[in-house]
Write an enzyme that holds these catalytic residues in place. Sequence first.
Site, mmCIF file in Angstrom:
data_model
loop_
_atom_site.group_PDB
_atom_site.id
_atom_site.type_symbol
_atom_site.label_atom_id
_atom_site.label_comp_id
_atom_site.label_asym_id
_atom_site.label_seq_id
_atom_site.Cartn_x
_atom_site.Cartn_y
_atom_site.Cartn_z
ATOM 1 N N TRP A 359 0.819 -1.209 0.000
ATOM 2 C CA TRP A 359 0.000 0.000 0.000
ATOM 3 C C TRP A 359 0.856 1.262 0.000
ATOM 4 C CZ3 TRP A 359 -0.922 3.514 4.306
ATOM 5 C CH2 TRP A 359 -0.206 3.209 5.467
ATOM 6 N N GLU A 490 1.253 -1.394 13.460
ATOM 7 C CA GLU A 490 1.308 -2.853 13.556
ATOM 8 C C GLU A 490 1.719 -3.329 14.950
ATOM 9 O OE1 GLU A 490 2.283 -3.623 8.822
ATOM 10 O OE2 GLU A 490 3.922 -3.539 10.274
ATOM 11 N N LYS A 602 3.890 2.326 16.200
ATOM 12 C CA LYS A 602 4.980 2.120 15.245
ATOM 13 C C LYS A 602 5.063 3.261 14.236
ATOM 14 C CE LYS A 602 6.619 -1.320 11.879
ATOM 15 N NZ LYS A 602 6.251 -2.520 11.101
ATOM 16 N N GLN A 603 3.930 3.723 13.782
ATOM 17 C CA GLN A 603 3.887 4.771 12.754
ATOM 18 C C GLN A 603 2.552 5.488 12.836
ATOM 19 O OE1 GLN A 603 3.800 1.526 9.652
ATOM 20 N NE2 GLN A 603 2.688 3.083 8.515
#
Length: 767
Positions: A359, A490, A602-603
């Site tokens: 993605w 994640e 994580k992001q």
Amino acid sequence: MNQDYIIPDNWSIIEEGFEPERVCSSESLFSIGNGAMGQRANFEEYYSGNTFQGSYIAGVYYPDKTKVGWWKNGYPEYFAKVLNAPNWIGINVKVNGEMLDLNTCTSVTEFRRELNMKEGWHNRTFKATMPNGIELKVDALRFLSLQEDEAGAIKYSVTLLNSDAEVTLIPYVDAGIENKDTNWEEKFWEPLAVNENGVRGFVTARTLKTKYTACTFMSNSITVDGEVKELTPVAEATKDLLSHTYTTSVAKGSTVSIYKFAGYVTSMNHEVEKLEEAANAVLDTVTTLGFDGLLQTQKDAWAKVWEMADITIDGDVKAQQGIRFNIFQLNQTYTGADDRLNIGPKGFTGEKYGGSTYWDTEAYCIPFYMATKDENVARSLLKYRYNQLDKAIENAGKLGFTNGAALYPMVTMNGEECHNEWEITFEEIHRNGAIAFAIFNYVRYTGDYSYVPEMGLEVLIAIARFWHQRATFSTNRNKYVILGVTGPNEYENNVNNNFYTNYLAQWCINYAAENVAKIKEEYGDDYARIMEKVALTDAEISEWKKVADNMYFPYSEEHNVFLQQDGFLDKELITVADLDKSQRPINQKWSWDRILRSPYIKQADTLQGFYFFEDQFSKEDLKRHFDFYEPFTVHESSLSPCVHSIQAAVLDRMEQAYTFYLRTSRLDLDDYNKEVHEGLHITSMAGTWMSVVEGFGGMRVKDGMLSFEPKIPAQWNGYTFKVNFRNHVLKVNVTQGGTTITVDGDQDLTILLNGEKATAKAALKTI
């Protein structure tokens, strides 16, 4: 501590000094590619030390059978491995019968590598003393031709420093290679033929299962002190390797050089039975040009790339080096020349992650390619997904979805899902939304709506059908919920009502319905064709709308923010600032159980939604959510710092925006995540470009016009960039004193500058 051995330079990546422990990292950082193939910066000569040999051909892969202890319905049968392709760079060197090997030399001095990004070549020089006492100097220059993209070239020179000697050069091509990343320790190639013809050699091999056939070829010539040496090579062949041995006496102070042209022709572009013929044709072309001639075409081709894609930064060499490294690697990985290809997260620099498409392409890469090339390149990336729509519908069918619902894969080579982790494969479904958003983003930027009736509407309908079926009506909430997902963060798996996922689902349904209505009204023939194909009814759209209109979004009244997911406030909310630095990065220090129970992100996740849908939230909304979530974000995904840099710039937090920019632009150069030896983070490099153009430059599209709200970090004197907007090339020049925007060409363009209409003057306008 981050690595710091890369010497700052505006146009080159430079390493000085030979350190065996950083060989693998440098092999990644100095990688070269031309869109059709690429290779890690392995030594040409034999090296017995720790190395990660890697050469790659775009689009060629192997379906490595999944290795799990259990099996569930819908689980992918294989993981698409990026294939380590036959090695053609090899040139073994013997001096007085002893092999040159930097791992065994008694001394290595004046070692220097340079990756010249302006001109597209890699150079390595060193002096060494061999165990037999011979002192020599090596100068090796290598590049992969952008113009002749099936070929590369090497000039490898050996100068004797302390005595006369017999020098033996042994160029070879080798199909007997193995992947570093393999589930079952299998070889992925089977040799078919080894042929030689004078100074030319050919090794043909075929991948198991996928049956790609590649002919790896070479042609060699020798000079001594610049004079051609007519030597007849001694050929040696095995079932999968061909070598040519050239031996000559060289005087002290003299230089023997080998010029090696080599590369691949494959069954993707040629008939299998004519591969060797095709290889000879490539060699005819490049040997006629000669090494210097081919190198000049390389310099010219890269000059053309940089003319449009370059970003200049005045007053900050590390920042300048970082952005050019990112732009260079993106252009090495994908040129837009072949719409069968896409942008893998490691490009041609390593095997981790597998697949060629994530993605990342839609969320991060399309904006870069739209603005620095032309709309056809971005359209090709969208067409790639349309061509794989049937596979996306098949993927959804394996999970129990019906009626043409599509779930695009998390990882793919051919449209089929091939990711091996269940919490990603089954749950990270937000990828569907990124593909729909890319269609919207493309139309918004280019003004080219034709893609939607031609291809895009079918994609949007299939995605809307998926979201309609994936949502569950909760009688408890009297709302539609989406259960058991993984968002972009994640570090949370199998959560309920991830805000980003739910928001995307609502938006995708509404956007699909809006485009169905538009095409019905304005493109009658296309509408009739599509409706006959997909059997969509008004009643079905009404059912979609029920889901969209009644979507649930978790919200905290206490914090006045949307919650990343239902259970986020149940966590022990200790910020990253209060986390012991010795525990970082947590993905290398903690158990997965501990990570999943932590609040650490994580992001960008909720904030990814605020990035995509900025117009649907106020600046105050962004501020509250940024202040709440960023303190819990560890930025252990390469895709994280760029989004936060853009948002910090929106909030006028320029020091923070600059810090995030430096991290994203130098993520690999400074090895923030301690993993650069595995390969580079190619797709996030497009996010680095966005952090300058959309972050500092403030570029947006508003009401069909290009809009800029430029800002500049205190560390910079100025910066410039170009964008191609609807066939107008604009150059933006921002300094501490102000902003000027001009148009390359003879037509002015109306834009928005800091919210006010302005005219970008034509640089070539005649009076």
